[in-house]
Write a protein that holds these residues in place. Structure first.
Motif, PDB file in Angstrom:
ATOM      1  N   PHE A 133      12.731  15.582  14.884  1.00 38.97           N
ATOM      2  CA  PHE A 133      12.710  15.850  13.454  1.00 38.97           C
ATOM      3  C   PHE A 133      11.785  14.828  12.804  1.00 38.97           C
ATOM      4  CE2 PHE A 133      16.732  17.776  14.649  1.00 38.97           C
ATOM      5  CZ  PHE A 133      16.802  18.898  13.847  1.00 38.97           C
ATOM      6  N   SER A 134      11.047  15.242  11.806  1.00 41.14           N
ATOM      7  CA  SER A 134      10.146  14.307  11.130  1.00 41.14           C
ATOM      8  C   SER A 134      10.041  14.644   9.654  1.00 41.14           C
ATOM      9  CB  SER A 134       8.751  14.336  11.762  1.00 41.14           C
ATOM     10  OG  SER A 134       8.135  15.599  11.586  1.00 41.14           O
ATOM     11  N   LEU A 135       9.742  13.611   8.873  1.00 38.15           N
ATOM     12  CA  LEU A 135       9.312  13.792   7.491  1.00 38.15           C
ATOM     13  C   LEU A 135       7.801  13.890   7.502  1.00 38.15           C
ATOM     14  CD1 LEU A 135      11.582  11.150   5.690  1.00 38.15           C
ATOM     15  CD2 LEU A 135      11.945  13.627   5.861  1.00 38.15           C
ATOM     16  N   THR A 136       7.242  14.821   6.772  1.00 43.00           N
ATOM     17  CA  THR A 136       5.816  15.080   6.900  1.00 43.00           C
ATOM     18  C   THR A 136       5.196  15.472   5.568  1.00 43.00           C
ATOM     19  OG1 THR A 136       4.191  16.344   8.194  1.00 43.00           O
ATOM     20  CG2 THR A 136       6.152  17.520   7.483  1.00 43.00           C
ATOM     21  N   ALA A 137       3.893  15.254   5.455  1.00 39.38           N
ATOM     22  CA  ALA A 137       3.141  15.626   4.251  1.00 39.38           C
ATOM     23  C   ALA A 137       1.745  16.068   4.667  1.00 39.38           C
ATOM     24  CB  ALA A 137       3.063  14.464   3.273  1.00 39.38           C
ATOM     25  N   GLN A 138       1.177  17.030   3.935  1.00 37.86           N
ATOM     26  CA  GLN A 138      -0.147  17.534   4.249  1.00 37.86           C
ATOM     27  C   GLN A 138      -0.786  18.114   2.992  1.00 37.86           C
ATOM     28  OE1 GLN A 138       0.515  20.589   7.183  1.00 37.86           O
ATOM     29  NE2 GLN A 138       1.467  21.994   5.733  1.00 37.86           N
ATOM     30  N   PRO A 139      -2.123  18.149   2.954  1.00 40.79           N
ATOM     31  CA  PRO A 139      -2.794  18.749   1.801  1.00 40.79           C
ATOM     32  C   PRO A 139      -2.681  20.261   1.836  1.00 40.79           C
ATOM     33  CG  PRO A 139      -4.410  18.054   3.416  1.00 40.79           C
ATOM     34  CD  PRO A 139      -3.081  17.571   3.918  1.00 40.79           C
ATOM     35  N   ARG A 140      -2.699  20.867   0.654  1.00 36.42           N
ATOM     36  CA  ARG A 140      -2.761  22.323   0.519  1.00 36.42           C
ATOM     37  C   ARG A 140      -4.098  22.662  -0.131  1.00 36.42           C
ATOM     38  NH1 ARG A 140      -1.087  26.856   2.630  1.00 36.42           N
ATOM     39  NH2 ARG A 140       0.876  25.731   3.007  1.00 36.42           N
ATOM     40  N   PRO A 141      -5.092  23.088   0.660  1.00 33.33           N
ATOM     41  CA  PRO A 141      -6.459  23.230   0.137  1.00 33.33           C
ATOM     42  C   PRO A 141      -6.710  24.561  -0.575  1.00 33.33           C
ATOM     43  CG  PRO A 141      -6.436  23.707   2.479  1.00 33.33           C
ATOM     44  CD  PRO A 141      -5.019  23.322   2.109  1.00 33.33           C
ATOM     45  N   TYR A 142      -5.720  25.057  -1.323  1.00 34.20           N
ATOM     46  CA  TYR A 142      -5.909  26.275  -2.108  1.00 34.20           C
ATOM     47  C   TYR A 142      -6.295  25.874  -3.525  1.00 34.20           C
ATOM     48  CZ  TYR A 142      -3.517  29.058   1.502  1.00 34.20           C
ATOM     49  OH  TYR A 142      -3.166  29.678   2.673  1.00 34.20           O
ATOM     50  N   ASN A 143      -7.264  26.573  -4.103  1.00 34.12           N
ATOM     51  CA  ASN A 143      -7.670  26.282  -5.474  1.00 34.12           C
ATOM     52  C   ASN A 143      -8.716  27.284  -5.906  1.00 34.12           C
ATOM     53  OD1 ASN A 143     -10.636  24.850  -5.508  1.00 34.12           O
ATOM     54  ND2 ASN A 143      -9.549  24.457  -3.589  1.00 34.12           N
ATOM     55  N   ASP A 151      -6.960  29.801 -16.240  1.00 36.65           N
ATOM     56  CA  ASP A 151      -6.789  28.370 -16.023  1.00 36.65           C
ATOM     57  C   ASP A 151      -7.105  28.061 -14.559  1.00 36.65           C
ATOM     58  OD1 ASP A 151      -5.971  27.925 -18.629  1.00 36.65           O
ATOM     59  OD2 ASP A 151      -3.842  28.169 -18.144  1.00 36.65           O
ATOM     60  N   ASP A 152      -7.760  26.939 -14.317  1.00 38.40           N
ATOM     61  CA  ASP A 152      -8.070  26.542 -12.944  1.00 38.40           C
ATOM     62  C   ASP A 152      -6.780  26.308 -12.166  1.00 38.40           C
ATOM     63  OD1 ASP A 152     -10.688  26.611 -13.759  1.00 38.40           O
ATOM     64  OD2 ASP A 152     -10.929  24.428 -13.848  1.00 38.40           O
ATOM     65  N   ARG A 153      -6.795  26.667 -10.893  1.00 38.03           N
ATOM     66  CA  ARG A 153      -5.682  26.353  -9.990  1.00 38.03           C
ATOM     67  C   ARG A 153      -6.134  25.197  -9.098  1.00 38.03           C
ATOM     68  NH1 ARG A 153      -4.383  30.166 -13.556  1.00 38.03           N
ATOM     69  NH2 ARG A 153      -2.680  31.552 -12.898  1.00 38.03           N
ATOM     70  N   LYS A 154      -5.239  24.237  -8.872  1.00 37.22           N
ATOM     71  CA  LYS A 154      -5.611  22.991  -8.207  1.00 37.22           C
ATOM     72  C   LYS A 154      -5.092  22.923  -6.777  1.00 37.22           C
ATOM     73  CE  LYS A 154      -5.319  20.452 -12.588  1.00 37.22           C
ATOM     74  NZ  LYS A 154      -4.652  19.333 -13.298  1.00 37.22           N
ATOM     75  N   THR A 155      -5.819  22.150  -5.943  1.00 36.11           N
ATOM     76  CA  THR A 155      -5.295  21.794  -4.630  1.00 36.11           C
ATOM     77  C   THR A 155      -4.105  20.875  -4.818  1.00 36.11           C
ATOM     78  OG1 THR A 155      -6.779  19.897  -4.478  1.00 36.11           O
ATOM     79  CG2 THR A 155      -7.559  21.964  -3.546  1.00 36.11           C
ATOM     80  N   SER A 156      -3.284  20.752  -3.796  1.00 34.56           N
ATOM     81  CA  SER A 156      -2.083  19.943  -3.950  1.00 34.56           C
ATOM     82  C   SER A 156      -1.707  19.297  -2.615  1.00 34.56           C
ATOM     83  CB  SER A 156      -0.925  20.810  -4.465  1.00 34.56           C
ATOM     84  OG  SER A 156       0.121  20.008  -4.978  1.00 34.56           O
ATOM     85  N   TRP A 157      -0.659  18.532  -2.634  1.00 32.81           N
ATOM     86  CA  TRP A 157      -0.038  17.978  -1.436  1.00 32.81           C
ATOM     87  C   TRP A 157       1.381  18.510  -1.356  1.00 32.81           C
ATOM     88  CZ3 TRP A 157      -1.193  14.535   2.608  1.00 32.81           C
ATOM     89  CH2 TRP A 157      -2.524  14.089   2.642  1.00 32.81           C
ATOM     90  N   GLU A 158       1.816  18.845  -0.145  1.00 32.42           N
ATOM     91  CA  GLU A 158       3.183  19.307   0.052  1.00 32.42           C
ATOM     92  C   GLU A 158       3.859  18.437   1.108  1.00 32.42           C
ATOM     93  OE1 GLU A 158       2.111  23.311   0.853  1.00 32.42           O
ATOM     94  OE2 GLU A 158       1.920  23.013   3.025  1.00 32.42           O
TER      95      GLU A 158
END
Length: 254
Positions: A83-93, A106-113
């Motif tokens: 099991f791990s805690l994890t984070a990664q970019p979401r390159p949708y925009n 309105d612009d849609r932005k990339t994010s981190w999840e």
């Protein structure tokens, strides 16, 4: 965050984590162009520079641009799981200037999840379940992914084909594919649209070729099949989305 500072941050995390282990560990470091087609009507393919890092010392891992910390698990020759805690970019925009159908949006932005992952592997392959939430409150959406794959080694070639089932909740889909009442424009065929949750499918493969002892060509090819919750949007005209990366990697011991 620019690619340079992101690369330095991930490398720093790798070096700090390596000190927790006694035996030498191998890491891969590189960068290359990442491309991603857009499902929006007449929108052009996006291309950006991406860092590429692979590292795993059973405490911390970095997989391309994804970072994780194991907090529970076990490893043996027959079965490894964790099991791990994890984070990664979401390159949708997108920007309103990317296509005529998006004009006035309105612009849609990339994010981190970020979220929690469970993964297990044996001689037959691996399976991973990942549940992640938008950390930057752009979509405030939730993404759940079940991925099954296998690592195949043949001489200087390494292949990791995989298939995924991905659930995007209504907040995620509505942010990237919805049209609000204020954004409605019937003159260009863009009525208001509130996207619901949906299940998408994806297939991909990592490919690596050993050019020399410490130099490797690395690539990724991926195809995503969109659910009706996406394709019913008036700003979308593509059911498939394609993405990939090519990079030169340098491997070294830590």
């Amino acid at each position: 965050m620019t690619m340079k500072y992101f690369l330095i941050l991930l490398l720093g995390i790798s070096l700090c984590a390596a000190k927790e282990t006694e035996k030498p560990l191998e890491a891969y470091l590189g960068a290359g162009p990442y491309f991603q087609t857009q499902p929006y009507e007449d929108a052009s393919m996006q291309t950006v520079a991406s860092p590429v890092i692979f590292f795993d010392n059973s405490l911390i891992y970095i997989r391309w641009t994804r970072v994780g910390f194991y907090f529970l698990g076990q490893s043996s020759e027959e079965l490894s799981w964790g099991f791990s805690l994890t984070a990664q970019p979401r390159p949708y925009n997108y920007e309103s200037t990317d296509a005529d159908i998006l004009a006035g949006m309105d612009d849609r932005k990339t994010s981190w999840e970020g979220g929690i992952s469970f993964a297990a592997s044996n001689a037959y392959g691996y399976i991973e379940l990942l549940v992640a939430k938008d950390l930057l409150h752009n979509s405030d959406g939730m993404v759940s992914t079940l991925e099954i794959g296998k690592k195949i080694k043949s001489g200087s070639w390494t292949f990791v084909p995989a298939a995924s089932v991905i659930h995007y909740d209504s907040a995620f889909n509505d942010y990237y594919y919805g049209v609000t009442q204020d954004e409605e424009n019937l003159l260009i065929g863009r009525p208001a649209y509130q996207a619901k949750s949906g299940i998408n499918f994806a297939v991909q493969s990592y490919i690596m070729y050993d050019v020399a002892d410490q130099w490797h060509l690395f690539g990724n090819l991926r195809a995503d099949y969109h659910d009706d919750a996406v394709t019913n949007s008036p700003i979308v005209d593509q059911q498939m989305m394609y993405s990939g990366l090519i990079s030169l990697l340098y491997s070294f011991e830590l």
